[in-house]
Enzyme design. Structure first.
Site, PDB file in Angstrom:
ATOM      1  N   ASN A 130     -17.214 -67.545 -20.309  1.00  0.00           N
ATOM      2  CA  ASN A 130     -16.448 -66.299 -20.442  1.00  0.00           C
ATOM      3  C   ASN A 130     -17.136 -65.427 -21.476  1.00  0.00           C
ATOM      4  O   ASN A 130     -16.897 -65.550 -22.680  1.00  0.00           O
ATOM      5  CB  ASN A 130     -15.006 -66.602 -20.852  1.00  0.00           C
ATOM      6  CG  ASN A 130     -14.244 -67.303 -19.754  1.00  0.00           C
ATOM      7  OD1 ASN A 130     -13.831 -66.675 -18.779  1.00  0.00           O
ATOM      8  ND2 ASN A 130     -14.114 -68.619 -19.877  1.00  0.00           N
ATOM      9  N   GLU A 131     -18.004 -64.570 -20.982  1.00  0.00           N
ATOM     10  CA  GLU A 131     -18.832 -63.737 -21.852  1.00  0.00           C
ATOM     11  C   GLU A 131     -18.015 -62.544 -22.371  1.00  0.00           C
ATOM     12  O   GLU A 131     -16.905 -62.283 -21.872  1.00  0.00           O
ATOM     13  CB  GLU A 131     -20.049 -63.239 -21.070  1.00  0.00           C
ATOM     14  CG  GLU A 131     -20.964 -64.349 -20.562  1.00  0.00           C
ATOM     15  CD  GLU A 131     -21.817 -65.015 -21.655  1.00  0.00           C
ATOM     16  OE1 GLU A 131     -21.516 -64.851 -22.856  1.00  0.00           O
ATOM     17  OE2 GLU A 131     -22.776 -65.714 -21.284  1.00  0.00           O
ATOM     18  N   PRO A 132     -18.555 -61.822 -23.377  1.00  0.00           N
ATOM     19  CA  PRO A 132     -17.866 -60.622 -23.871  1.00  0.00           C
ATOM     20  C   PRO A 132     -17.435 -59.723 -22.714  1.00  0.00           C
ATOM     21  O   PRO A 132     -18.188 -59.525 -21.758  1.00  0.00           O
ATOM     22  CB  PRO A 132     -18.935 -59.954 -24.743  1.00  0.00           C
ATOM     23  CG  PRO A 132     -19.738 -61.101 -25.266  1.00  0.00           C
ATOM     24  CD  PRO A 132     -19.799 -62.091 -24.123  1.00  0.00           C
TER      25      PRO A 132
END
Ligand code: PGA
Length: 257
Positions: free
Chosen positions: A156-158
């Protein structure tokens, strides 16, 4: 002035990763044993990467030397690169088999890892069924997490929404840089992955986030003491009471306390 919410943070700082990992392994073993005594399944959310390796070694030791059985355990891994063949050196299927599953008595049918071999049009349905499987087993009892330098948990990236569920995502450049060593170069690191979402993770009954080393100090400070923001997805965890942060001295270096 001390941040009010910080007083509630369940944070344990250990001298080194080895000692901290032993603590985490015992926490998981206790969960498994408690469920065995109650005649129930233990549903674990598992992580890959360098962070949990020592935890898995301790769990293997507990199996081999203290008779800990994993027969009642179900596991769901956080993520897998996409595309990815399970036999590839960098696959998280291979990682989990080598680091844990090949050395314990977990039934193979109880193991779930996002499938990197699907055709793109099959992914959405697959992700829904991944969520459903977790729900059908009563939800995750314990979720283990590492943290990436981007603030990702799972992949879950930025920019990830707090209510995201299992899905196909694009990897951040920094994450691909960090993967370069495993793939020979950054260019060889897949640009996409399948990951459990923030909501999937946050619904776990207990969450243990681990971080070791000075290269994690900055992101740990932002995740624990910074603003809750999509820019640092791990910061969403501040909103939940059931999160325990287990870190070493080096990762704790920039915490203001
Ligand atoms: P690491 O990766 O355990 O290899 O540091 C953590 C992550 O990217 O989530």
């Amino acid at each position: 002035m001390m941040n009010e919410t910080l007083l509630d943070v369940n944070l344990k700082v250990y001298t080194d990763a080895a000692t901290a990992s032993k603590y985490v392994a015992y926490r998981i073993a206790t969960e498994i044993l408690d469920k065995q005594i109650a005649g129930e399944k233990a549903v674990l959310g598992l992580a890959t990467g360098s962070t949990p390796k020592k935890v898995y070694q301790h769990l293997i030791n507990l199996h081999k030397n203290a008779g800990l059985s994993f027969e009642n355990v179900y596991t769901f891994n956080l993520d897998e690169y996409y595309p990815m063949q399970p036999v590839a050196d960098q696959s998280y299927v291979r990682f989990m088999n080598e680091q844990l599953f090949n050395h314990i008595d977990i039934p193979k049918k109880n193991i779930f890892i996002p499938d990197g071999t699907l055709s793109t049009d099959a992914i959405a349905h697959y992700c829904e069924s991944y969520e459903q499987r977790i729900a059908d087993l009563g939800g995750l009892d314990v979720q283990l997490l590492g943290i990436g330098r981007t603030g990702h948990v799972g992949f879950n990236e930025p920019g990830s929404d707090w209510d995201s569920t299992t899905r196909l995502v694009t990897l951040h450049d920094v994450t691909r840089e960090d993967g370069a060593a495993d793939f020979g170069s950054k260019e060889n690191v897949p640009t996409q992955a399948i990951t459990m979402g923030m909501q999937t993770i946050c619904q776990a009954k207990k969450i243990i986030l681990m971080a070791w080393g000075e290269h994690k100090a900055s992101i740990i400070q932002r995740a624990i003491e910074g603003t809750v923001t999509a820019d640092v997805p791990a910061s969403y965890l501040q909103q939940f009471k059931n999160v325990e942060y287990i870190i070493d001295n080096e990762a704790a270096a920039l915490l203001r306390k």
